[in-house]
Design an enzyme around this catalytic site. Structure first.
Site, PDB file in Angstrom:
ATOM      1  N   CYS A   1       0.863  -1.181   0.000  1.00 11.98           N
ATOM      2  CA  CYS A   1       0.000   0.000   0.000  1.00 11.98           C
ATOM      3  C   CYS A   1       0.899   1.231   0.000  1.00 11.98           C
ATOM      4  CB  CYS A   1      -0.977  -0.016   1.184  1.00 11.98           C
ATOM      5  SG  CYS A   1      -0.244   0.182   2.824  1.00 11.98           S
TER       6      CYS A   1
ATOM      7  N   CYS B   1      -1.394   0.587   7.397  1.00 12.42           N
ATOM      8  CA  CYS B   1      -2.810   0.205   7.540  1.00 12.42           C
ATOM      9  C   CYS B   1      -3.155  -1.011   6.687  1.00 12.42           C
ATOM     10  CB  CYS B   1      -3.742   1.367   7.180  1.00 12.42           C
ATOM     11  SG  CYS B   1      -3.805   2.679   8.413  1.00 12.42           S
ATOM     12  N   ARG B   2      -3.350  -0.795   5.404  1.00  9.90           N
ATOM     13  CA  ARG B   2      -3.891  -1.842   4.540  1.00  9.90           C
ATOM     14  C   ARG B   2      -2.953  -3.023   4.343  1.00  9.90           C
ATOM     15  NH1 ARG B   2      -5.299   1.819  -0.495  1.00  9.90           N
ATOM     16  NH2 ARG B   2      -3.364   2.764   0.231  1.00  9.90           N
TER      17      ARG B   2
ATOM     18  N   ASP C   1      -8.316   3.374   1.835  1.00 13.22           N
ATOM     19  CA  ASP C   1      -7.324   3.626   2.880  1.00 13.22           C
ATOM     20  C   ASP C   1      -8.018   4.116   4.148  1.00 13.22           C
ATOM     21  OD1 ASP C   1      -5.200   4.330   4.495  1.00 13.22           O
ATOM     22  OD2 ASP C   1      -4.083   5.293   2.874  1.00 13.22           O
TER      23      ASP C   1
END
Length: 147
Positions: free
Chosen positions: A9, A14-15, A122
């Site tokens: 990402c 996060c992802r 996101d």
């Protein structure tokens, strides 16, 4: 069989670490090498974003040991499959592809076509950590089915 998978990402907080953690949870029996990276270097060495870690932990996915790193051209040699969270990151990955590198690069949502999603949003910006984890878990089950 694909045995080395890299999720990518933008910032790797996060992802992509969530996808790494979820796929690890779903495939302890497959002996896969799973990693994640970001196309930017903004968060190098940092753990996943706190709210993402907490949302994942509530679902039984531990992201606490993961640290952000930047995607680099050498990843094409190290991995059998590189999975991008969105089209922008897919293009950034492809821009670093060395001549002759045949490593497959796919969008994560390719493994969950029934969702109708073209990318993994996101949650750093949307704040929808649970919604993103729903999609990541769905796509990870789809990916596992191809292994």
């Amino acid at each position: 069989m694909t045995t080395r998978i890299l999720f990518v990402c933008l910032g790797n907080i996060c992802r992509s670490p969530a996808a790494e953690g979820v796929l690890r949870s779903l495939t302890p029996d497959l002996g896969l090498t799973i990693d994640s990276a970001g196309t930017s270097g903004w968060h190098l060495g940092e753990p996943p974003y706190g709210p993402m870690q907490e949302a994942a932990r509530r679902r039984g996915h531990d992201l606490s040991s993961l640290r952000a790193r930047q995607f680099h051209a050498g990843d094409f040699e190290e991995f059998d499959l590189i999975v991008a969270m969105d089209e922008d990151n897919l293009q950034r990955i492809e821009a670093l592809r060395p001549a002759g590198a045949g490593t497959q690069v796919r969008l994560f949502t390719d493994f969950a076509p029934e969702t109708g999603m073209s990318h993994v949003p996101d949650p750093y910006y949307t704040r929808d950590f649970d919604g993103v984890l729903d999609l990541i878990e769905h796509a990870a089950r789809g990916l596992r089915a191809t292994l």
